[in-house]
Design an enzyme around this catalytic site. Structure first.
Site: not given
Length: 265
Positions: A96, A227, A229
């Site tokens: 990002c 994302h 994660e």
């Protein structure tokens, strides 16, 4: 198997560094979150790491443009460090805001032409967009280390400046022919990459060729807007309670596992 050390770069406004550290550690790496000012004071700190990760957030408030201030800071004060990660057999990941920084630095677009061949700009609707998206890997072409063995993913996005645009059709073709348009937004029922621009919300920002992430020519440098994660545990999935059977890991985990496994091959 060698255990890689991951340098997770922090700056004012970074807010996804702890989640990213958790993801890498779950995959078997050793991580350290390092503030950019520490590196400027002592760039040799980076010599002990095999992976450089620029996580998500809003570095320096995204003033001027998303990622621009941190990119300028890295270019001015830590250019040699960045080049070492890029030129040596190490990995670089930008998520990002980290992707935006890498694009401003030009490390993901090098080799296409001398002038800047691509950038990330405002979403078509001009607003911050927060939603889950379907993604497909251009696996027949891409050399991307982080996407090895992955066909498709379902991950969240959260950005205002994520639209990938190229200087012209020639530059877009050069990226595509080299397999560097590694990750694409898709429709829910598609499952494979397409060059035809999809409508919102399948393509949440209007990116050319539905691009969600690109890599360099070696596949060792990778940036993506979604994302990974934020989808490490299966309970991160927005519909996890409706599934009859839970997988061991969320779909973003494989990206971090591939980075760790790269150093054991």
């Amino acid at each position: 198997m060698a255990v890689p050390r991951v340098l997770i770069l922090r700056a004012p406004g970074t807010n996804c560094d702890e989640e990213t550290a958790f993801a890498f550690e779950a995959a078997g790496a050793v991580t350290e979150r390092v503030h950019v000012n520490r590196l400027i004071e002592n760039p040799k700190l980076a010599e002990d790491f095999q992976v450089l990760c620029l996580p998500g957030g809003f570095s320096y408030g995204d003033d001027i443009a998303a990622g621009r201030i941190l990119a300028s800071q890295l270019d001015r004060h830590l250019g040699d460090m960045v080049r070492q990660f890029c030129d040596q057999d190490r990995l670089v990941l930008g998520i990002c805001n980290g992707f935006q920084v890498l694009m401003r630095l030009g490390v993901l677009t090098s080799g296409v032409r001398e002038t800047q061949p691509a950038t990330l700009t405002w979403n078509d609707h001009g607003r911050f967009e927060d939603r889950w998206v379907h993604l497909a890997v251009d696996k027949t072409k891409t050399p991307c280390v982080f996407l090895k063995g992955i066909d498709k993913m379902y991950l969240p996005i959260a950005h205002a400046e994520g639209k990938f645009v190229t200087a012209d059709a020639e530059a877009l073709k050069a990226f595509g022919d080299a397999g560097r348009l590694a990750l694409r937004y898709t429709a829910a029922d598609a499952g494979q990459a397409s060059d035809e621009v999809l409508p919102f919300p399948s393509n949440p920002n209007g990116s050319e060729a539905n691009v969600a992430g690109i890599c360099d020519a070696t596949g060792r440098l990778f940036g993506l807007m979604p994302h990974p994660e934020r989808h490490i545990d299966p309970t991160h999935h927005p519909q996890w309670t409706r599934r009859a059977q839970q997988p061991q890991w969320g779909e973003g985990f494989a990206i971090f596992k591939n980075a760790v496994d790269y150093f054991g091959e």
